[in-house]
Each structure stands twice: as C-alpha cells, then as structure tokens.
Design a protein around this motif. Structure first.
Motif, PDB file in Angstrom:
ATOM      1  N   UNK A   1       0.827  -1.083   0.208  1.00  0.00           N
ATOM      2  CA  UNK A   1      -0.026   0.006   0.064  1.00  0.00           C
ATOM      3  C   UNK A   1       0.754   1.132  -0.027  1.00  0.00           C
ATOM      4  N   UNK A   2       1.358   1.748  -0.955  1.00  0.00           N
ATOM      5  CA  UNK A   2       2.247   2.879  -1.234  1.00  0.00           C
ATOM      6  C   UNK A   2       1.276   3.907  -1.124  1.00  0.00           C
ATOM      7  N   UNK A   3       1.733   5.114  -0.439  1.00  0.00           N
ATOM      8  CA  UNK A   3       1.172   6.284  -0.413  1.00  0.00           C
ATOM      9  C   UNK A   3       2.079   7.554  -0.703  1.00  0.00           C
ATOM     10  N   UNK A   4       1.508   8.231  -1.726  1.00  0.00           N
ATOM     11  CA  UNK A   4       2.139   9.365  -2.056  1.00  0.00           C
ATOM     12  C   UNK A   4       1.309  10.843  -2.012  1.00  0.00           C
ATOM     13  N   UNK A   5       1.710  11.770  -1.785  1.00  0.00           N
ATOM     14  CA  UNK A   5       0.836  13.052  -1.573  1.00  0.00           C
ATOM     15  C   UNK A   5       1.767  14.156  -1.948  1.00  0.00           C
ATOM     16  N   UNK A   6       1.348  15.235  -2.754  1.00  0.00           N
ATOM     17  CA  UNK A   6       1.862  16.374  -3.190  1.00  0.00           C
ATOM     18  C   UNK A   6       1.186  17.553  -3.203  1.00  0.00           C
ATOM     19  N   UNK A   7       1.658  18.657  -2.723  1.00  0.00           N
ATOM     20  CA  UNK A   7       1.090  19.687  -2.536  1.00  0.00           C
ATOM     21  C   UNK A   7       1.970  20.777  -3.372  1.00  0.00           C
ATOM     22  N   UNK A   8       1.275  21.486  -4.429  1.00  0.00           N
ATOM     23  CA  UNK A   8       2.059  22.515  -5.241  1.00  0.00           C
ATOM     24  C   UNK A   8       1.406  23.942  -5.395  1.00  0.00           C
ATOM     25  N   UNK A   9       2.050  24.653  -5.554  1.00  0.00           N
ATOM     26  CA  UNK A   9       1.747  26.279  -5.494  1.00  0.00           C
ATOM     27  C   UNK A   9       2.430  27.015  -6.624  1.00  0.00           C
ATOM     28  N   UNK A  10       1.704  27.601  -7.447  1.00  0.00           N
ATOM     29  CA  UNK A  10       2.008  28.394  -8.646  1.00  0.00           C
ATOM     30  C   UNK A  10       1.692  29.637  -8.529  1.00  0.00           C
TER      31      UNK A  10
END
Lengths: 386, 177
Positions: A214-223
């Motif tokens: 169960x791999x988990x990936x999270x990403x927050x990006x701000x442009x």
C-alpha cells in the motif's frame, strides 16, 4: 535469444502503433475528444570509469524510450487515458512493453475557482516536479533525470513510478496563483525479480519474494503569477516485505518515508530549479532494526539562448547514509545543450561528471567491480514526438 | 465604450491614442460577433481578442478563469458544456503575444504544462490550429470552443461577401463528439 526475439517483436509492434497513430492524428486533428500521441527517443552514451546503461565504456545505444498514449474524453466529467511504454536502459530496463498508465478520471466537482476529482486505475505518482512524466525526453531537462531526488540508475525509480490504485486531485485558483493537491493510495503488489535485482544487486538472489505494501504519495504544489514561481512539497510512504529463500533467514521489512521540497523560478530567458529530498528507511528483522537516512539535492540553471537552443547546467549532491556522510556522498555535475529545430524534435547533448558511485547502475557493472569513484559520461539523445 | 461589461479588466489605462483606436474598432467587432457565432470575451491592448463559440454565452472571463481554461484545469462551462480549447502553434507570434499579454504566462511554461498533462494522461492539451483564419472558423463551428485571434482577424470577414454561417460549419459531427 528468445528474449531478444520477443523484445524485437514488441518493439516492432510499438513502432507500428507509433506510425499508425501519427496517421490517425493527422486525419482527425480538429476532434479533441479522442487524442493519440507518442514519443520515441534514442541515446548514445560513451563513458569513462563505469558503465551507465549498457557497455557505455565502449559506447552504448542501450537507452531507448518509446510510448504511445491515448486520451478519450467520454463526457465533460469522465476521461479515460492510457499509455504503453517501452524503455530499454542497459541492464536496468529491458525494453518490454508495459502499461505505463491506464485510468479513468472522474471530475466530481468544478466551479469557477476550484475543482476536485478522482483517478482510478494505474496512475503516475506525483513526486517532485518531474516524476509523473520522467520517461519522456520532452518533459525533462536533460538526457538523464537528476540522480539526486529521482534515483534513475539504482532501481528506486520502479517503486516511485506508478501505482495501481486511486488518486484524488484538487486545485484552487485565485487571481494570481493556483494551488494543487494530489493524493495517491496504491494497491500492494509483488516486485519482479528485475526490480529486486536493480534495488539490491547480486544479494537479490537470496530474496524469494518481495512485496510492496500500500504505497502512499501526496503532493502539494503552489504556482504564482501563471507559473513564474512554483513551489512543491511531496511525500511518500513505501513499505517493503522481503521473504528470503532460506528458511533459517528471517523476513526483512523496509519502511521508507520520503520528502521532497521543490522550487522553480521562471524568467524570460532563465529558469532556476532546485529540489531537496530526504528519505529515511527503517530496516527491521526479528533480530532488531536499523535506520538509514538518505539526503540529496540539486540546483539547476537553464538559459534559453535562442528560441530553439537551451543551455542547462546542474549540480547534484547525494548522501546515501547520513551517518557515514564522507564515505557515501556523491556529486554530479551536468552540462547540456538542447536543440529543438522543430516543436516535435529534440537533439540533446550532455556531459556528466560524477564523483562517487551513487546512481551508477550496479547491474551494468557486474564485470567492472570494484566501481570506479569517478565517471564521466558523454551522451547524445534524439527525440521525436507527435 | 470602455465600461462595456464584455471587456475585461485587461484593458489597462492605455495611452489615449490606443484607446481611441480600440474604441473605434469595437462596434465592428461586436457587429461581426453576432454574425459569425463568435463571442468576444476579452480584448486587450495588444489587439488580441479571446473568442468563444456563441453558445458559450459567457461575456466576460477574468484572468484566473482564462488561465484555468488554457491550462486545461477547468474543463466545463457553467452550462456543463465541455470546454474545447484551440490555439495557434507555439512559434506563432500571435500565440506568444496572447501568452504574454493576455494570460501573462511565458509560452514555454504553458507548453511545459501541456506536455505534462499529455504524457501523464491527466488532461488533453488544446488543439493546435495552423492559422488564425482556421482558428476563427473552428471556434465559430464548435460548441463550447474558445480561442484567440487578433482584432483585425475578427474584423476582416465583415467585408468578405459570405461569412460562413454556423449551420454549414457546425454540421460535421466529428468536431463535437
């Protein structure tokens, strides 16, 4: 021999698809509900010190990427996308045709300034600025991805690559900026012998079975200002269960948590990019546990000399074990020139100077041990897209 | 004239000459728009106009919405009609002017965004149309379409004998699958 024949058939199939789909695109280019695109790139690598993708000490052409993708906009809220990929990278990747991604994208909410949706199927993991399109020359800046953060040569890429599972995505727009959030939960899967060999080298032969849980990936990006400045924070959690072939050896579990901080500044002629990655891994057996911390970063500057010529330079620093910084650090210096005579053609010429062995593919250097502490690579890659 | 709601805030306080030239053009533009099923939603001081198919019924788009639409984040109009984006090639001067003066985005940044969508399967980038004339024709023929042209291009067909009627252009169902 059989393997070679099989590879060759698959490659022909893919190139056939490439030809067929480029024809279909030209026939129906005003219809944007179904789109077919693709890419093909071929490199030549010549190195000193160690091999990088094939026998590059003598000159290698074993770095080929080809893919065809299709997107079908079924309704305004449902989209289906898939990509077939063949990647040959020395002994680290054998050119087999793979389903790179295949998912249904359901956009559940959309209003003036925000949106939210789900993707179900095989999705690319958002990780750093470039992971989700790392195998396409047109979406990366140099022939080889930065070894810092993206771990191109040592098999780690296979774990970061894609997940079979569900991905939530969302965005919030304001007048002058936009923020996106992405969360992926992957299904557990068995790791192939090839992935284990890339990860653990010859010792992989004592592993009977490896599982990714169960791999988990999270990403927050701000442009900001239409992408003038971009900032990102990504994290992942990967759990590996390794079952040895011998009954008298205990199972090993690896629990890895990684973080990446990314920043980019775009100017009319210059682009500056930096990413920093910190990865901590707990190795656990019945006898006890051990922790290893990996740290890496790169700083990259690009200068658009002319509309069709871009110069790139990059400095990378990698420490694979922070407790033994002096023995495990590596530095990579990259300089490159990209010529894009037409929007669908790229010619890249890169030179790499590497001190240390981080990122050097072990499986390409079985006959070249001990590894040299210095590697220089000259690489040329031609890319085409449609 | 400059307070007309169909003109976005991009009409900055220009120099008086430019403003008066634009003001002279505007009646012609809107006159055309009712004939060729193209609505002008944004006109800026570099003479680039954002056009939508007339069924979009959207008279004004702010910068945030335009960026979301051209970056293919926003995919449907409020009426639930799918948004179909048409653009000129990257190296076209009008495209570059549109990016810089309307979207206020570097063209290469927009291209990077589109390529990432394309090769991660997370979106379908805009359809590239080779000439301004074709772009105008496609936007006027395709429900939900949006694009951009120079103010001159929208004005010119007024003088031609036979501006293409919507019915004949929207017939091919292929553009509206």
């Amino acid at each position: 021999m059989m393997d070679y024949a099989y590879k060759s058939i698959l490659r022909r199939l893919l190139f056939g698809l490439l030809a067929l789909s480029s024809a279909s695109v030209s026939l129906g280019n005003t219809d944007d509900s179904v789109r077919v695109h693709g890419f093909l790139s071929q490199a030549y690598l010549l190195s000193d010190g160690n091999n990088f993708y094939g026998n590059s000490l003598r000159g290698s052409t074993e770095y080929t990427e080809a893919g065809v993708n299709a997107s079908w906009r079924v309704t305004s809220t449902l989209n289906i996308s898939g990509q077939l990929l063949s990647r040959d990278a020395g002994s680290t990747d054998n050119g087999d045709l793979k389903v790179d991604f295949l998912f249904a994208d359901i956009k559940s909410l959309e209003n003036e300034m925000s949106g939210l949706g789900f993707r179900l199927g095989r999705v690319r993991n958002a990780f750093g600025f470039y992971n989700d399109t790392r195998d396409v020359l047109f979406t990366r800046q140099t022939i080889l991805m930065p070894q810092a953060v993206y771990f191109e040569g040592n098999g780690f890429r296979e774990l970061l690559f894609a997940s079979d599972g569900a991905q939530l995505y969302s965005y919030w727009d304001a007048d002058e900026n936009s923020t996106t959030f992405n969360f992926t939960l992957g299904r557990s899967k068995s790791l192939s012998a090839g992935i284990l060999r890339n990860l653990f080298g010859p010792e992989a032969s004592i592993i009977h079975k490896g599982e990714l849980k169960n791999p988990v990936f999270a990403q927050l990006q701000h442009s900001r200002n239409g992408g003038d400045s971009k900032f990102g924070f990504s994290m992942f959690n990967i759990h590996l269960d390794l079952h040895p072939s011998f009954a008298n050896m205990a199972d090993v579990t690896l629990d890895t948590v990684g973080y990446v901080v990314s920043a980019q500044k775009n100017l009319p002629s210059w682009t500056f990019t930096t990413e920093y990655s910190f990865i901590t891994t707990d190795f656990r057996t019945a006898q006890g546990s051990q922790n290893q911390e990996l740290e890496s970063a790169y700083l990259q500057a690009q200068y658009r000399l002319k509309p069709d010529i871009t110069l790139t330079s990059r400095y990378e620093y990698i420490v694979t074990d922070r407790d033994h910084r002096n023995e495990t650090d590596s530095e990579h210096i990259v300089v490159g020139v990209r010529w894009a005579p037409k929007p669908n053609w790229i010619l890249d010429v890169n030179a790499y100077g590497i001190r240390g062995v981080s990122g050097i593919p072990g499986v390409d250097n079985i006959d070249n041990v001990p590894l040299s502490q210095r590697t220089e690579i000259f690489a040329v890659m031609l890319g085409y897209r449609f | 004239m400059l307070s007309n709601p169909t003109i976005s805030k991009y009409v900055k306080p220009l120099n008086a000459l430019k403003a008066s030239i634009l003001a002279l053009f505007l009646p012609i533009l809107f006159c055309y728009s009712t004939h060729a099923d193209v609505l002008i939603t944004t006109l800026n001081d570099n003479g680039i106009v954002v056009i939508t198919n007339s069924d979009v019924k959207k008279s004004e788009l702010d910068l945030g919405s335009l960026r979301a639409i051209f970056a293919v984040r926003k995919k449907s109009w409020e009426s639930k009609l799918p948004i179909k984006v048409f653009v000129l090639p990257d190296n076209n001067v009008i495209h570059q002017l549109f990016c810089k003066s309307v979207l206020k985005v570097y063209p290469y940044v927009l291209r990077e965004q589109w390529d990432r969508l394309l090769f991660s399967g997370t979106g379908i980038p805009p359809t590239i149309v080779n000439t301004e004339k074709d772009l105008l024709a496609i936007v006027s023929a395709t429900p939900g379409a949006i694009g951009y042209v120079t103010a001159d291009a929208v004005a010119t067909p007024l003088n031609s004998k036979n501006p293409q009627p919507k019915s004949s252009l929207s017939e091919p169902a292929t553009s509206n699958k």
